[in-house]
Scaffold this motif. Structure first.
Motif, PDB file in Angstrom:
ATOM      1  N   SER A  81       1.111  -1.204   0.151  1.00  0.00           N
ATOM      2  CA  SER A  81      -0.192   0.159  -0.159  1.00  0.00           C
ATOM      3  C   SER A  81       1.152   1.253  -0.072  1.00  0.00           C
ATOM      4  CB  SER A  81      -1.056   0.086   1.266  1.00  0.00           C
ATOM      5  OG  SER A  81      -1.757  -1.336   1.293  1.00  0.00           O
ATOM      6  N   ILE A  82       1.770   1.175   1.298  1.00  0.00           N
ATOM      7  CA  ILE A  82       2.780   2.722   0.818  1.00  0.00           C
ATOM      8  C   ILE A  82       3.218   2.813  -0.445  1.00  0.00           C
ATOM      9  CG2 ILE A  82       5.379   3.510   2.270  1.00  0.00           C
ATOM     10  CD1 ILE A  82       3.614   1.821   4.650  1.00  0.00           C
ATOM     11  N   ALA A  83       3.737   1.803  -0.718  1.00  0.00           N
ATOM     12  CA  ALA A  83       4.717   1.424  -2.338  1.00  0.00           C
ATOM     13  C   ALA A  83       4.047   2.174  -3.490  1.00  0.00           C
ATOM     14  CB  ALA A  83       4.751   0.910  -2.580  1.00  0.00           C
ATOM     15  N   LEU A  84       2.542   1.609  -3.932  1.00  0.00           N
ATOM     16  CA  LEU A  84       2.197   2.105  -4.533  1.00  0.00           C
ATOM     17  C   LEU A  84       1.343   3.956  -4.476  1.00  0.00           C
ATOM     18  CD1 LEU A  84      -1.032  -0.359  -4.824  1.00  0.00           C
ATOM     19  CD2 LEU A  84       0.589  -0.152  -6.214  1.00  0.00           C
ATOM     20  N   MET A  85       0.745   4.333  -2.692  1.00  0.00           N
ATOM     21  CA  MET A  85       0.999   5.067  -2.651  1.00  0.00           C
ATOM     22  C   MET A  85       1.522   5.857  -3.344  1.00  0.00           C
ATOM     23  SD  MET A  85      -0.676   4.927   1.131  1.00  0.00           S
ATOM     24  CE  MET A  85      -1.106   6.316   1.996  1.00  0.00           C
ATOM     25  N   ILE A  94       3.353  10.645  -6.245  1.00  0.00           N
ATOM     26  CA  ILE A  94       4.130  11.376  -7.118  1.00  0.00           C
ATOM     27  C   ILE A  94       4.410  11.811  -8.332  1.00  0.00           C
ATOM     28  CG2 ILE A  94       6.974  11.595  -7.474  1.00  0.00           C
ATOM     29  CD1 ILE A  94       7.213  10.345  -4.490  1.00  0.00           C
ATOM     30  N   LEU A  95       4.160  10.193  -8.991  1.00  0.00           N
ATOM     31  CA  LEU A  95       3.403  10.351 -10.665  1.00  0.00           C
ATOM     32  C   LEU A  95       2.183  11.288 -10.918  1.00  0.00           C
ATOM     33  CD1 LEU A  95       4.676   6.572 -11.664  1.00  0.00           C
ATOM     34  CD2 LEU A  95       5.743   9.042 -11.818  1.00  0.00           C
ATOM     35  N   LEU A  96       1.710  11.391 -10.382  1.00  0.00           N
ATOM     36  CA  LEU A  96       0.420  11.400 -11.125  1.00  0.00           C
ATOM     37  C   LEU A  96       0.908  13.602 -10.583  1.00  0.00           C
ATOM     38  CD1 LEU A  96      -2.828   9.352 -10.474  1.00  0.00           C
ATOM     39  CD2 LEU A  96      -1.696  10.323 -12.561  1.00  0.00           C
ATOM     40  N   GLY A  97       1.619  13.317  -9.706  1.00  0.00           N
ATOM     41  CA  GLY A  97       1.465  14.854  -8.588  1.00  0.00           C
ATOM     42  C   GLY A  97       2.129  15.280  -9.731  1.00  0.00           C
ATOM     43  N   ILE A 118      -5.137   0.335  -0.008  1.00  0.00           N
ATOM     44  CA  ILE A 118      -4.750   0.491   0.733  1.00  0.00           C
ATOM     45  C   ILE A 118      -5.226   0.530   1.943  1.00  0.00           C
ATOM     46  CG2 ILE A 118      -4.335   2.545   2.606  1.00  0.00           C
ATOM     47  CD1 ILE A 118      -4.798   4.762  -0.053  1.00  0.00           C
ATOM     48  N   SER A 119      -4.588  -0.454   3.066  1.00  0.00           N
ATOM     49  CA  SER A 119      -5.166  -1.569   3.531  1.00  0.00           C
ATOM     50  C   SER A 119      -5.442  -0.863   5.078  1.00  0.00           C
ATOM     51  CB  SER A 119      -3.447  -1.858   4.220  1.00  0.00           C
ATOM     52  OG  SER A 119      -2.672  -1.125   4.256  1.00  0.00           O
TER      53      SER A 119
END
Length: 392
Positions: free
Chosen positions: A4-8, A13-16, A45-46
């Motif tokens: 979840s943290i890796a995806l977030m 960051i990429l979309l930002g 997200i867990s």
């Protein structure tokens, strides 16, 4: 949880960065990340993260307030004078009044809930305004009349004012006491919050003068003390009305006015902390949004936003009457005072967490206000500053 943290982090960051490339605020991409990864869409997200998300958002709010305090020089307010003072509370007050009048008519909510919603929506966004105004100062736009300084200083105090009102309305909701006496407790909470913030700020400054530590350690100590204020705000409120949020900002202001050099170093450190805190804040706020409810309320919520923004814009124009600013400069100031983001993200979910009946609706409208007004404000500043402000 690690997935979840890796995806977030990765998607956020990429979309930002993608939104930034299109000259839009990057945090909109982070909110979109939270909506997509959250429980109402893909549910990636867990539960462990969602369980502590409210605490993580409160930490981010503490970082926001300390950064704002370290940026707010009281001397700037004194130099700018009356317009800065008026813009600190009149536009937000008119916006709040508009929400209290029209929200119960448009939605099935009480006037108390409308007041809470209004206090969530009424703050201007330092995340949009401050970087834009700093860039204008560097390019020498509006410097002859200190317009960027006026907007920056007023926006910082505007946030304090709105956050104190938000805390006061929530307190009234919890106690069930909405009366003239309870409203009179708001200035008492402000005074006590300022006094406690000054005492802690002076005490910490004296402590760091004796015990020489790295700036990183100072940041952690200041942040830790600020979180203690959060924890003990409710017990203190049983004795005297108190605003922990205001105290946090006053700690930063006290540091700035005691040692500008040290404050600037600490502000730089907090800016680095904010990179991480911003990512968490906006993603977790997006994750809390019920997207179906947001779409259901969409059209009516847009109407409410349009009405309250008219009140805010009108309030800004009233504050600038009788100043040396011409019509174009006043219009630019009004546009610059529209965007919303950080405060809405930081406090928008709190009514939901505290069991306010229409907390989901309050959060959905808060997120919608970010998505609508942040691009309008950012693009509006970029388009109009060369036409409306003098350079040099």
């Amino acid at each position: 949880m690690l997935l979840s943290i890796a995806l977030m982090f990765t998607i956020g960051i990429l979309l930002g960065e993608l939104f930034t490339k299109f000259k839009l605020p990057g945090f909109i991409g982070m909110i979109l990340t939270g909506i997509l990864l959250g429980p109402f869409v893909f549910n990636l997200i867990s539960d462990e993260i969602l369980t502590v998300s409210s605490d993580l958002r409160r930490i981010a709010l503490a970082v926001i307030l300390l950064r704002a305090g370290l940026s707010l020089d009281i001397q700037d307010l004194k130099k700018i004078g009356r317009p800065a003072l008026l813009m600190s509370f009149i536009p937000a007050t008119l916006e709040l009044i508009a929400v209290v009048i029209f929200a119960p008519l448009l939605f099935d909510i009480s006037y108390m809930e409308a007041a809470i919603l209004g206090s969530v929506l009424a703050a201007v966004s330092p995340a949009v305004v401050v970087p834009k105004m700093i860039a204008l100062m560097e390019q020498d736009y509006g410097q002859n009349k200190k317009i960027p300084q006026l907007i920056m200083a007023s926006a910082s105090v505007d946030d304090i004012y709105v956050i104190v009102l938000f805390a006061s309305f929530l307190g009234m909701y919890q106690s069930g006491d909405f009366s003239f006496v309870s409203m009179m407790m708001v200035p008492v909470a402000i005074v006590i919050g300022i006094v406690i913030g000054i005492v802690i700020g002076v005490g910490l400054a004296a402590f760091f003068a004796v015990f020489r530590v790295r700036d990183t350690i100072k940041v952690l100590v200041i942040l830790g003390v600020s979180l203690f204020l959060y924890v003990y705000e409710e017990p203190i409120n049983t004795v005297v009305p108190f605003s922990a949020l205001l105290s946090m900002m006053v700690i930063g202001i006290t540091f700035l006015n005691q040692s500008e050099e040290r404050a600037l170093r600490l502000r730089d450190k907090f800016n680095r902390v904010w990179v991480f805190a911003e990512l968490l804040l906006f993603i977790l706020v997006g994750a809390a949004v019920d997207i179906e409810l947001a779409f259901t309320a969409g059209g009516i919520a847009l109407l409410l936003l349009f009405i309250e923004l008219l009140f805010r814009f009108g309030g800004t124009q009233v504050c600038l009457l009788g100043t040396t600013l011409n019509q174009k400069e006043r219009l630019f100031s009004g546009i610059s005072y529209l965007p919303k983001a950080t405060v809405q993200a930081a406090i928008g979910a709190i009514p939901l967490e505290m069991g306010v009946p229409h907390g989901e609706l309050i959060l959905a409208i808060a997120v919608l206000s970010i998505i609508i007004t942040a691009p309008i404000g950012a693009i509006g500043i970029d388009i109009t500053h060369k036409r409306f402000l003098k350079k040099g």
